[in-house]
Design an enzyme around this catalytic site. Structure first.
Site, PDB file in Angstrom:
ATOM      1  CE  LYS A  18      -2.105  -1.096   3.863  1.00 34.81           C
ATOM      2  NZ  LYS A  18      -1.464  -2.399   4.126  1.00 34.81           N
ATOM      3  NE  ARG A  92      -5.504  -1.661   9.451  1.00 30.67           N
ATOM      4  CZ  ARG A  92      -4.294  -1.318   9.059  1.00 30.67           C
ATOM      5  NH1 ARG A  92      -4.094  -0.221   8.377  1.00 30.67           N
ATOM      6  NH2 ARG A  92      -3.284  -2.082   9.325  1.00 30.67           N
ATOM      7  NE  ARG A 126       7.358  -3.343   6.534  1.00 28.40           N
ATOM      8  CZ  ARG A 126       6.034  -3.336   6.434  1.00 28.40           C
ATOM      9  NH1 ARG A 126       5.449  -2.572   5.535  1.00 28.40           N
ATOM     10  NH2 ARG A 126       5.310  -4.093   7.219  1.00 28.40           N
ATOM     11  NE  ARG A 159       5.438  -1.484  10.277  1.00 27.89           N
ATOM     12  CZ  ARG A 159       4.380  -1.351   9.476  1.00 27.89           C
ATOM     13  NH1 ARG A 159       4.482  -0.654   8.359  1.00 27.89           N
ATOM     14  NH2 ARG A 159       3.247  -1.914   9.792  1.00 27.89           N
ATOM     15  NE  ARG A 170       0.985  -5.615  10.997  1.00 26.92           N
ATOM     16  CZ  ARG A 170       2.084  -5.399  10.271  1.00 26.92           C
ATOM     17  NH1 ARG A 170       3.203  -6.038  10.535  1.00 26.92           N
ATOM     18  NH2 ARG A 170       2.060  -4.536   9.285  1.00 26.92           N
TER      19      ARG A 170
HETATM   20  P1  G5P Z   1      -0.071   0.124   8.855  1.00 26.82           P
HETATM   21  O1  G5P Z   1       1.173   0.910   8.964  1.00 26.82           O
HETATM   22  O2  G5P Z   1      -1.208   0.634   8.050  1.00 26.82           O
HETATM   23  P2  G5P Z   1      -0.290  -2.377   7.460  1.00 26.82           P
HETATM   24  O3  G5P Z   1      -0.164  -3.626   8.239  1.00 26.82           O
HETATM   25  O4  G5P Z   1      -1.618  -2.096   6.931  1.00 26.82           O
HETATM   26  O5  G5P Z   1       0.368  -1.309   8.380  1.00 26.82           O
HETATM   27  P3  G5P Z   1       2.100  -2.189   6.037  1.00 26.82           P
HETATM   28  O6  G5P Z   1       2.760  -3.247   6.880  1.00 26.82           O
HETATM   29  O7  G5P Z   1       2.519  -0.775   6.209  1.00 26.82           O
HETATM   30  O8  G5P Z   1       0.575  -2.342   6.166  1.00 26.82           O
HETATM   31  P4  G5P Z   1       2.102  -1.889   3.166  1.00 26.82           P
HETATM   32  O9  G5P Z   1       2.147  -0.416   3.318  1.00 26.82           O
HETATM   33  O10 G5P Z   1       0.916  -2.496   2.512  1.00 26.82           O
HETATM   34  O11 G5P Z   1       2.343  -2.648   4.545  1.00 26.82           O
HETATM   35  O12 G5P Z   1       3.367  -2.402   2.387  1.00 26.82           O
HETATM   36  P5  G5P Z   1       4.739  -1.645   1.947  1.00 26.82           P
HETATM   37  O13 G5P Z   1       5.452  -1.120   3.132  1.00 26.82           O
HETATM   38  O14 G5P Z   1       4.484  -0.745   0.787  1.00 26.82           O
HETATM   39  O15 G5P Z   1       5.524  -2.924   1.380  1.00 26.82           O
HETATM   40  C1  G5P Z   1       5.980  -3.928   2.259  1.00 26.82           C
HETATM   41  C2  G5P Z   1       7.471  -4.185   2.010  1.00 26.82           C
HETATM   42  O16 G5P Z   1       7.583  -4.849   0.756  1.00 26.82           O
HETATM   43  C3  G5P Z   1       8.329  -2.915   1.912  1.00 26.82           C
HETATM   44  O17 G5P Z   1       9.588  -3.159   2.478  1.00 26.82           O
HETATM   45  C4  G5P Z   1       8.452  -2.681   0.391  1.00 26.82           C
HETATM   46  O18 G5P Z   1       9.643  -1.987   0.060  1.00 26.82           O
HETATM   47  C5  G5P Z   1       8.451  -4.118  -0.110  1.00 26.82           C
HETATM   48  N1  G5P Z   1       7.922  -4.326  -1.460  1.00 26.82           N
HETATM   49  C6  G5P Z   1       6.926  -3.675  -2.106  1.00 26.82           C
HETATM   50  N2  G5P Z   1       6.732  -4.187  -3.330  1.00 26.82           N
HETATM   51  C7  G5P Z   1       7.624  -5.209  -3.474  1.00 26.82           C
HETATM   52  C8  G5P Z   1       7.928  -6.127  -4.525  1.00 26.82           C
HETATM   53  O19 G5P Z   1       7.335  -6.125  -5.611  1.00 26.82           O
HETATM   54  N3  G5P Z   1       8.913  -7.038  -4.261  1.00 26.82           N
HETATM   55  C9  G5P Z   1       9.602  -7.071  -3.071  1.00 26.82           C
HETATM   56  N4  G5P Z   1      10.549  -7.979  -2.902  1.00 26.82           N
HETATM   57  N5  G5P Z   1       9.344  -6.210  -2.060  1.00 26.82           N
HETATM   58  C10 G5P Z   1       8.382  -5.305  -2.266  1.00 26.82           C
HETATM   59  O20 G5P Z   1      -0.655  -0.195  10.304  1.00 26.82           O
HETATM   60  C11 G5P Z   1       0.194  -0.592  11.341  1.00 26.82           C
HETATM   61  C12 G5P Z   1      -0.595  -0.692  12.620  1.00 26.82           C
HETATM   62  O21 G5P Z   1      -1.110   0.600  12.966  1.00 26.82           O
HETATM   63  C13 G5P Z   1      -2.419   0.493  13.527  1.00 26.82           C
HETATM   64  C14 G5P Z   1      -2.662  -0.996  13.722  1.00 26.82           C
HETATM   65  O22 G5P Z   1      -2.164  -1.365  14.982  1.00 26.82           O
HETATM   66  C15 G5P Z   1      -1.834  -1.598  12.586  1.00 26.82           C
HETATM   67  O23 G5P Z   1      -1.502  -2.955  12.809  1.00 26.82           O
HETATM   68  N6  G5P Z   1      -3.402   1.084  12.605  1.00 26.82           N
HETATM   69  C16 G5P Z   1      -4.702   1.240  12.877  1.00 26.82           C
HETATM   70  N7  G5P Z   1      -5.442   0.920  13.979  1.00 26.82           N
HETATM   71  C17 G5P Z   1      -6.765   1.195  13.916  1.00 26.82           C
HETATM   72  N8  G5P Z   1      -7.381   1.754  12.824  1.00 26.82           N
HETATM   73  C18 G5P Z   1      -6.663   2.095  11.729  1.00 26.82           C
HETATM   74  N9  G5P Z   1      -7.292   2.660  10.666  1.00 26.82           N
HETATM   75  C19 G5P Z   1      -5.272   1.833  11.717  1.00 26.82           C
HETATM   76  N10 G5P Z   1      -4.303   2.028  10.798  1.00 26.82           N
HETATM   77  C20 G5P Z   1      -3.168   1.564  11.355  1.00 26.82           C
HETATM   78 MG    MG Z   2       2.411   0.868   4.992  1.00 34.11          MG
END
Ligand code: G5P
Ligand code: MG
Length: 216
Positions: A18, A92, A126, A159, A170
């Site tokens: 995302k 969410r 990551r 993280r 998660r």
């Molecule tokens: P977050 O911060 O919203 P999540 O769990 O939804 O966390 P996250 O982990 O941030 O999502 P993402 O943003 O979907 O993941 O993914 P990203 O960071 O872009 O990519 C993941 C990794 O893969 C990175 O290192 C990237 O460089 C790599 N990557 C990307 N594409 C590729 C590819 O093609 N190949 C490879 N090899 N790598 C790749 O929420 C965190 C916490 O905050 C709270 C909750 O506690 C939650 O768990 N929270 C909320 N609580 C209540 N309500 C809400 N609305 C909340 N929002 C957050």
């Molecule tokens: Mg993210």
């Protein structure tokens, strides 16, 4: 640069890309990236009241309570004013989706559908710069200097919630809570789903979809 206001929500499991896709949307269309997780982590780094309240929930892979998150996100949206944005990590659950709908008209919802085994592999590599939200990945998007942020040179961290047991929790919570939210947006005709294993394959399809929705 796209001049009309366009509001997008991006939905996907933890580690689905995302944040990565949002940054590409920002570069291409000049909109703002509003990420709940980044806002919460920045507050944890600064040790604000919000950060103190959110810290343990995040470390445990639980959602931060709705009243805290919804208030924070609606305040941020008010601050942004009349600008295009991409919302990442909010809503969410249905309660958050309803609170958002009462305030804002959303124009498109992008959902990312990435296999869980691919996600589990990715998040091990990551590294982040928590104060800015910049994200790196060893072997996919390496920092120029190992372990250091490209812009500030500060040290990168992993993280707390990327530990394997927390990632598993998660992913389970995502499936449980987000299926109804996606169905809720589908009824409104807003959803496009992108399936795949690599961001470089998904991004051109997302770009085409947005171009079409924006009538560009
Ligand atoms: P977050 O911060 O919203 P999540 O769990 O939804 O966390 P996250 O982990 O941030 O999502 P993402 O943003 O979907 O993941 O993914 P990203 O960071 O872009 O990519 C993941 C990794 O893969 C990175 O290192 C990237 O460089 C790599 N990557 C990307 N594409 C590729 C590819 O093609 N190949 C490879 N090899 N790598 C790749 O929420 C965190 C916490 O905050 C709270 C909750 O506690 C939650 O768990 N929270 C909320 N609580 C209540 N309500 C809400 N609305 C909340 N929002 C957050
Ligand atoms: Mg993210």
């Amino acid at each position: 640069m796209y001049t009309k206001i366009f509001r997008t929500v991006i939905i996907g499991a933890p580690g689905s890309g995302k944040g990565t896709i949002s940054e590409l949307i920002v570069k291409t269309y000049g909109c703002l990236h509003i990420s709940t997780g980044d806002i919460l982590r920045q507050n944890i780094v600064k040790n604000t009241d919000l950060g103190k309240k959110a810290k343990q929930y995040i470390a445990d892979g639980q959602l931060v309570p709705d009243e805290i998150v919804t208030k924070t996100m609606l305040a941020r949206i008010t601050e942004v004013g009349n600008k295009s944005y991409i919302l990442d990590g909010f809503p969410r659950n249905i309660a958050q989706a309803e609170a958002l709908a009462a305030r804002e008209q959303i124009d498109a919802v992008i959902t990312l559908n990435i296999p869980h085994d691919v996600i589990i592999d990715r998040v091990k590599n990551r590294w982040i710069h928590a104060p800015s939200g910049r994200v790196y990945n060893i072997g996919f998007h390496d920092p120029k200097v190992p372990g250091k942020d490209d812009v500030t040179g500060e040290s990168l961290t992993q993280r707390e919630d990327d530990k394997p047991d927390v990632v598993a929790k998660r992913l389970q919570l995502y499936d449980e809570l987000m299926k109804p939210v996606i169905a809720w947006y589908e009824k409104k005709g807003l959803v496009a789903t992108f399936k795949g294993k690599k961001t470089k394959e998904i991004w051109p399809r997302v770009e085409l979809f947005l171009r079409d929705r924006m009538n560009m």
